[in-house]
Design a protein around this motif. Structure first.
Motif, PDB file in Angstrom:
ATOM      1  N   UNK A  27       0.813  -1.214   0.000  1.00  0.00           N
ATOM      2  CA  UNK A  27       0.000   0.000   0.000  1.00  0.00           C
ATOM      3  C   UNK A  27       0.845   1.262   0.000  1.00  0.00           C
ATOM      4  N   UNK A  28       2.157   1.121   0.066  1.00  0.00           N
ATOM      5  CA  UNK A  28       2.999   2.306   0.181  1.00  0.00           C
ATOM      6  C   UNK A  28       3.187   3.028  -1.145  1.00  0.00           C
ATOM      7  N   UNK A  29       2.869   2.366  -2.242  1.00  0.00           N
ATOM      8  CA  UNK A  29       2.990   2.994  -3.553  1.00  0.00           C
ATOM      9  C   UNK A  29       1.658   2.915  -4.278  1.00  0.00           C
ATOM     10  N   UNK A  30       1.176   4.053  -4.738  1.00  0.00           N
ATOM     11  CA  UNK A  30      -0.098   4.134  -5.454  1.00  0.00           C
ATOM     12  C   UNK A  30       0.202   4.574  -6.878  1.00  0.00           C
ATOM     13  N   UNK A  31      -0.172   3.769  -7.845  1.00  0.00           N
ATOM     14  CA  UNK A  31       0.028   4.104  -9.244  1.00  0.00           C
ATOM     15  C   UNK A  31      -1.317   4.392  -9.893  1.00  0.00           C
ATOM     16  N   UNK A  32      -1.450   5.579 -10.449  1.00  0.00           N
ATOM     17  CA  UNK A  32      -2.672   5.969 -11.147  1.00  0.00           C
ATOM     18  C   UNK A  32      -2.358   6.006 -12.638  1.00  0.00           C
ATOM     19  N   UNK A  33      -2.972   5.146 -13.427  1.00  0.00           N
ATOM     20  CA  UNK A  33      -2.617   5.059 -14.850  1.00  0.00           C
ATOM     21  C   UNK A  33      -3.081   6.281 -15.630  1.00  0.00           C
ATOM     22  N   UNK A  34      -2.444   6.576 -16.757  1.00  0.00           N
ATOM     23  CA  UNK A  34      -2.913   7.664 -17.607  1.00  0.00           C
ATOM     24  C   UNK A  34      -4.343   7.411 -18.068  1.00  0.00           C
ATOM     25  N   UNK A  35      -5.071   8.504 -18.273  1.00  0.00           N
ATOM     26  CA  UNK A  35      -6.445   8.389 -18.740  1.00  0.00           C
ATOM     27  C   UNK A  35      -6.750   9.502 -19.712  1.00  0.00           C
ATOM     28  N   UNK A  36      -7.981   9.624 -20.083  1.00  0.00           N
ATOM     29  CA  UNK A  36      -8.393  10.682 -21.001  1.00  0.00           C
ATOM     30  C   UNK A  36      -8.170  12.038 -20.338  1.00  0.00           C
ATOM     31  N   UNK A  77       6.788  10.837  12.415  1.00  0.00           N
ATOM     32  CA  UNK A  77       7.983  10.011  12.185  1.00  0.00           C
ATOM     33  C   UNK A  77       7.590   8.673  11.527  1.00  0.00           C
ATOM     34  N   UNK A  78       8.007   7.562  12.102  1.00  0.00           N
ATOM     35  CA  UNK A  78       7.869   6.244  11.482  1.00  0.00           C
ATOM     36  C   UNK A  78       6.406   5.851  11.299  1.00  0.00           C
ATOM     37  N   UNK A  79       6.110   5.240  10.136  1.00  0.00           N
ATOM     38  CA  UNK A  79       4.773   4.704   9.868  1.00  0.00           C
ATOM     39  C   UNK A  79       4.642   3.334  10.529  1.00  0.00           C
ATOM     40  N   UNK A  80       3.635   3.177  11.355  1.00  0.00           N
ATOM     41  CA  UNK A  80       3.405   1.913  12.044  1.00  0.00           C
ATOM     42  C   UNK A  80       2.535   0.960  11.238  1.00  0.00           C
ATOM     43  N   UNK A  81       1.596   1.525  10.459  1.00  0.00           N
ATOM     44  CA  UNK A  81       0.708   0.648   9.685  1.00  0.00           C
ATOM     45  C   UNK A  81       0.126   1.393   8.505  1.00  0.00           C
ATOM     46  N   UNK A  82      -0.213   0.612   7.486  1.00  0.00           N
ATOM     47  CA  UNK A  82      -0.909   1.126   6.308  1.00  0.00           C
ATOM     48  C   UNK A  82      -2.152   0.284   6.096  1.00  0.00           C
ATOM     49  N   UNK A  83      -3.257   0.937   5.742  1.00  0.00           N
ATOM     50  CA  UNK A  83      -4.494   0.209   5.500  1.00  0.00           C
ATOM     51  C   UNK A  83      -5.302   0.950   4.452  1.00  0.00           C
ATOM     52  N   UNK A  84      -6.412   0.332   4.068  1.00  0.00           N
ATOM     53  CA  UNK A  84      -7.268   0.973   3.074  1.00  0.00           C
ATOM     54  C   UNK A  84      -8.669   1.111   3.608  1.00  0.00           C
ATOM     55  N   UNK A  85      -9.292   2.247   3.253  1.00  0.00           N
ATOM     56  CA  UNK A  85     -10.712   2.476   3.493  1.00  0.00           C
ATOM     57  C   UNK A  85     -11.318   2.883   2.162  1.00  0.00           C
ATOM     58  N   UNK A  86     -11.814   1.907   1.414  1.00  0.00           N
ATOM     59  CA  UNK A  86     -12.254   2.182   0.060  1.00  0.00           C
ATOM     60  C   UNK A  86     -11.063   2.545  -0.799  1.00  0.00           C
ATOM     61  N   UNK A  87     -11.139   3.711  -1.468  1.00  0.00           N
ATOM     62  CA  UNK A  87     -10.022   4.147  -2.316  1.00  0.00           C
ATOM     63  C   UNK A  87      -8.958   4.887  -1.525  1.00  0.00           C
ATOM     64  N   UNK A  88      -9.168   5.113  -0.247  1.00  0.00           N
ATOM     65  CA  UNK A  88      -8.257   5.899   0.582  1.00  0.00           C
ATOM     66  C   UNK A  88      -7.226   5.011   1.263  1.00  0.00           C
ATOM     67  N   UNK A  89      -5.967   5.400   1.147  1.00  0.00           N
ATOM     68  CA  UNK A  89      -4.892   4.736   1.877  1.00  0.00           C
ATOM     69  C   UNK A  89      -4.666   5.497   3.176  1.00  0.00           C
ATOM     70  N   UNK A  90      -4.636   4.789   4.285  1.00  0.00           N
ATOM     71  CA  UNK A  90      -4.492   5.382   5.602  1.00  0.00           C
ATOM     72  C   UNK A  90      -3.153   4.961   6.198  1.00  0.00           C
ATOM     73  N   UNK A  91      -2.347   5.950   6.573  1.00  0.00           N
ATOM     74  CA  UNK A  91      -1.059   5.688   7.221  1.00  0.00           C
ATOM     75  C   UNK A  91      -1.131   6.146   8.670  1.00  0.00           C
ATOM     76  N   UNK A  92      -0.814   5.255   9.573  1.00  0.00           N
ATOM     77  CA  UNK A  92      -0.748   5.580  11.003  1.00  0.00           C
ATOM     78  C   UNK A  92       0.720   5.695  11.372  1.00  0.00           C
ATOM     79  N   UNK A  93       1.101   6.852  11.906  1.00  0.00           N
ATOM     80  CA  UNK A  93       2.517   7.109  12.181  1.00  0.00           C
ATOM     81  C   UNK A  93       2.721   7.585  13.610  1.00  0.00           C
ATOM     82  N   UNK A  94       3.955   7.466  14.068  1.00  0.00           N
ATOM     83  CA  UNK A  94       4.344   8.014  15.363  1.00  0.00           C
ATOM     84  C   UNK A  94       4.757   9.470  15.187  1.00  0.00           C
ATOM     85  N   UNK A  95       5.066  10.117  16.293  1.00  0.00           N
ATOM     86  CA  UNK A  95       5.576  11.487  16.232  1.00  0.00           C
ATOM     87  C   UNK A  95       6.551  11.710  17.374  1.00  0.00           C
TER      88      UNK A  95
END
Length: 656
Positions: A27-36, A77-95
Motif C-alpha cells: 500500500x505504500x505505492x499508489x500508481x494511477x494510470x494515464x487516462x483521457x 515520524x515512522x509509519x506503524x501501519x498502512x491500510x485501506x478504506x475504500x479508495x483511501x490509503x491510511x497511514x498511522x505514524x508516530x511522532x
C-alpha cells in the motif's frame, strides 16, 4: 483477488515499492494510470519517516521535506501501519511528541486528496513542508505583503508571510503551482503561514484540527489552473462594463493623496480632458469625508458636492467615491454603530474590537449582522440619491484577524459577506480586494500599492500576473505611475507604466501626465508637454483593443480562461518563459512586451509561430529572441500571433 478487484474499481493499481525494505508494504505505492486528459502518476508513501514523493512519467515532480508533517511541539515520524478504506490509503505514524499521526490519501485520475491529523490534539497549527528543487519553479499564492518583494518565480527569492489570511488586505489564495505542472490547494477557511526559501516551502494552517489539501498532477500548468478554477469556481459574470474595459478610471489618490478639495479635483479633471486623455470615471479617494466612517462630505473642502458631480457628468464621465468598512473612533457614526451592535467584537470581551490602520484607530462594521449591512448600504444609497454619486471604490478589509467573528462564521465567510454586499454597487473599474475563493464574483482586482519607480512598475506587474493566475481574470496594476505616498513618478516611468497597462484588461490611473504635486514637499510638478501626448497614445492603444477584450471577457466568463496570462500557459513546452516577468499574453493573440526599465531598447523573446509587429509592419518568425529591439518612448513592443483567434481584428485595429 478481492483487493485487486477493489483497486480496479477505483481506477487504481497498487504496487509494492522497491525503493527500500521499509516501504515494502504494497500500500505504500499508489500508481494511477494515464487516462483521457490525465497523465497518470505514482505516489509513494515513505514509511521510515512519514512523507510523500510524487512522480510522473518516471520523473519526480513533488517531494516532501524530511520533516514532512509538523505540528506545534511535534513531527510525524515512522509509519506503524498502512491500510485501506475504500479508495483511501491510511497511514498511522508516530511522532516526536508521542502522539499518533493519521494521514489519509485518496487518489483520483489527475489529483489526490491529502489530509492528516494528530490524535488527542485540538485545533492548532498543522504544517506540510516540501522540497523546492524537486518541483522546479514555484508560482501562485497571489500577492506578497505590501512593502515586501514579489519574487518571480516565488522560489527565486524569499517569501515570508506569517499572516497569509482570508482577512488579509493582500490578494492571497491558498494555492500554489510549479513548473513541473503540480498544484497544491490547501483547503482552509483560517489564516495560514507561508514561507518559501532555503530550498523548501512551508505551508502552515492555523486554528485547524486537520491539514487538508488537494494536489493536482497534470501535464501542463494551464491544466493545473483549470483544475483549481474547477474547484473554487470561475467568474459567473464580469463586474466591469464595456466602458470600464475600454478607458481608464481616474482616482484622486496618487494625484493629491489626502490634500484634496473640490477646486483641485475639477482642475485635475479639466486638465486631463483638455490634454485628450480619456477616462470613464472620476473618483474621489481618501479625505472627502468629514471623518472616516461618517459617510458625509467635508463641507470645508467640498462645499457643493452635488455641483461637483454635475460638473464631472458634464465632462462625459461618471462620479465615484472611495469608502471603507472601518469607522474611526472620532467619527459620529462610531458611537451610533457601537450603540446599535453594528461592530465586530473583541476576542476577549463583548466590547467592540478596535484596530489601527493607516488612518487611525477604528471599529469594523460587522458584516455578519444583517442590520449592520443594511445600515451601511443605506448610507451609500443616500450619497447616490443626494449628490449624484454613481459608484464606489471599496477599500480596507472586510474583517481583521485581531477581532472575533460572529457566531460560527470564519474569516473566509466574511469575504463572501463583503463580496455579496459590494456586488450591489458599481465598483467603477476599481474593483474590490476580495480573495480566498471569491473568483465567481467576477470583480475587477487591482494590485496593491506600489512604489513610483521602475521597481514599483515591475512589482505591480508581477502582482497582477499572480492574481490573474489565481483565477481572477479582470486585473489591473496599482494606479499608473504608482502611489505609496512617494514623490511622483518620473516622466519615463509614468509613460512606460501607462503603456504596460494599456496591454492589460483594465487601466487604473491617478497621476496626471499634465501636472501633479509632490506631496512630500508640497511643490507642483509639471511634466514636459509631450508626456500627456504619450500617455494619451497609450490610452488610445488600449481603446483599440476594446473589441478584442470584450471577446476575452466572454471567454473568461465561459470557462475561466485568464485574459492576462503567462506565456507558458499557451506554450507549455517553451521553458524560456518560466522566469520571464516582463512579457505576457493578452488573450491568445497578443504578446505584450512593454519596456519596464530605463532605456529605449529591450530583448523580446518570441514563442514559436509567426508574429506580426504592428510598429514595423513585419512578420517575425518565432522561437527566437529579438535582441536590442528598438523601443523609443513612443513605442510599446507588442506582437500579434498570426492564426490565433482574433488576430486579424487585432492587426486591423493596431495598424489603423
Amino acid at each position: 483477488m478481492h483487493r485487486q478487484l477493489a483497486c480496479l474499481a477505483a481506477g487504481l493499481i497498487l504496487t509494492g515499492s522497491v525503493a527500500a525494505p521499509a516501504a515494502a508494504d504494497p500500500l505504500s505505492t499508489i500508481s494511477v494510470p494515464p487516462g483521457a486528459g490525465s497523465p497518470g502518476y505514482r505516489l509513494r508513501i515513505d514509511t521510515t519517516r512519514l512523507g510523500l514523493t510524487v512522480s510522473r512519467g518516471g520523473e519526480e515532480v513533488l517531494r516532501t521535506a524530511s520533516d514532512a508533517f509538523t505540528f506545534t511541539g511535534g513531527v510525524a515520524t515512522r509509519v506503524r501501519s498502512l491500510s485501506r478504506e475504500g479508495a483511501t490509503v491510511v497511514a498511522e505514524a508516530d511522532s516526536t511528541a508521542g502522539r499518533p499521526v493519521t494521514l489519509r490519501v485518496t487518489p483520483r485520475a489527475d489529483r489526490f486528496d491529502l489530509s492528516w491529523s494528530v490524535g488527542g490534539l485540538a485545533a492548532g497549527d498543522r504544517a506540510a513542508h516540501f522540497d523546492l528543487a524537486t518541483s522546479g519553479h514555484w508560482y501562485g499564492g497571489g500577492e506578497t505583503s505590501e512593502g515586501k518583494a514579489q519574487p518571480y518565480p516565488l522560489s527565486a527569492g524569499v517569501v515570508d508571510e506569517p499572516e497569509f489570511s482570508p482577512a488579509s488586505y493582500m490578494m492571497q489564495e491558498p494555492y500554489f503551482f510549479t513548473s513541473k505542472s503540480v498544484g497544491l490547494f490547501v483547503r482552509t477557511a483560517q489564516p495560514m503561514k507561508v514561507a518559501l526559501g532555503g530550498g523548501r516551502a512551508d505551508l502552515t494552517v492555523t486554528n485547524s484540527a486537520a491539514y487538508t489539501s488537494t494536489v493536482f498532477v497534470e501535464s501542463t500548468r494551464r491544466a493545473v489552473y483549470d483544475d483549481y478554477v474547477g474547484e473554487v469556481g470561475k467568474p459567473a459574470k464580469s463586474d466591469a462594463t464595456d466602458a470600464e474595459f475600454a478607458s481608464p478610471l481616474w482616482n484622486s489618490w496618487a494625484q493629491y493623496y489626502r490634500n484634496i478639495d473640490q477646486d483641485k479635483v475639477l482642475t485635475w479633471a479639466r486638465d486631463l480632458k483638455a490634454a485628450g486623455v480619456a477616462g470613464h470615471t472620476v473618483q474621489l479617494d481618501d479625505k472627502w469625508e468629514s471623518a472616516y466612517g461618517n459617510l458625509t462630505f467635508d463641507a470645508k473642502t467640498f462645499p457643493d458636492p452635488k455641483k461637483l458631480a454635475a460638473d464631472i457628468h458634464a465632462m462625459g464621465q461618471k462620479f465615484g467615491l472611495w469608502t471603507t468598512f472601518w469607522i474611526n473612533l472620532d467619527s459620529a457614526n462610531y458611537a451610533y454603530a457601537r450603540d446599535h451592535g453594528y461592530l465586530v467584537h473583541a476576542k476577549d470581551s463583548a466590547q467592540p474590537c478596535t484596530v489601527t490602520w493607516w488612518n487611525g484607530t477604528a471599529g469594523i462594521i460587522d458584516l455578519g449582522n444583517p442590520q449592520a449591512r443594511d445600515w451601511y448600504t443605506g448610507n451609500l444609497r443616500k450619497l447616490m440619491a443626494d449628490y449624484g454619486v454613481d459608484g464606489f471604490k471599496f477599500d480596507t478589509r472586510f474583517f481583521d484577524d485581531r477581532c472575533a467573528t460572529t457566531g460560527t462564521l470564519t474569516p473566509q465567510d466574511y469575504q463572501k459577506l463583503g463580496a455579496d454586499m459590494t456586488d450591489q454597487f458599481d465598483q467603477q473599474g476599481a474593483g474590490i480586494r476580495t480573495h480566498w475563493g471569491s473568483q465567481r464574483y467576477g470583480f475587477v482586482i487591482r494590485a496593491v500599492d506600489a512604489d513610483t519607480t521602475w521597481d514599483g512598475l515591475r512589482t505591480s506587474l508581477r502582482r497582477a500576473s499572480a492574481i490573474s493566475a489565481d483565477g481572477y481574470p479582470f486585473v489591473e496594476t496599482d494606479m499608473i505611475g504608482g502611489s505609496d505616498s512617494l514623490p511622483p513618478p518620473s516622466r519615463e516611468v509614468l509613460v512606460r507604466w501607462a503603456q504596460a497597462a494599456s496591454l492589460m484588461p483594465l487601466m487604473y490611473a491617478s497621476t496626471s501626465p499634465v501636472q501633479t504635486v509632490d506631496t512630500t514637499t508640497g511643490q507642483p510638478v509639471v511634466y514636459p508637454a509631450d508626456t500627456a501626448k504619450l500617455y494619451a497614445a497609450a490610452v488610445r492603444t488600449h481603446a483599440k483593443l476594446a473589441g478584442y477584450l470584450q471577446t476575452q471577457v466572454r471567454q473568461a466568463v465561459a470557462d475561466g480562461t485568464p485574459i492576462m496570462r503567462p506565456v507558458y500557459f499557451d506554450f507549455p513546452a517553451d521553458h524560456r518563459f518560466d522566469t520571464i516577468d516582463d512579457e505576457w499574453l493578452l488573450g491568445p493573440a497578443l504578446l505584450a512586451a512593454p519596456v519596464i526599465t530605463a532605456g529605449t531598447t529591450r530583448d523580446v523573446v518570441l514563442p514559436p509561430g509567426l508574429w506580426f509587429d504592428p510598429h514595423t509592419k513585419r512578420v517575425e518568425p518565432g522561437g527566437r529572441t529579438l535582441h536590442g529591439y528598438q523601443a523609443p518612448l513612443d513605442t510599446t513592443p507588442m506582437f500579434v500571433r498570426i492564426g490565433a483567434p482574433g488576430w486579424l481584428g487585432l492587426v486591423t485595429a493596431l495598424t489603423h
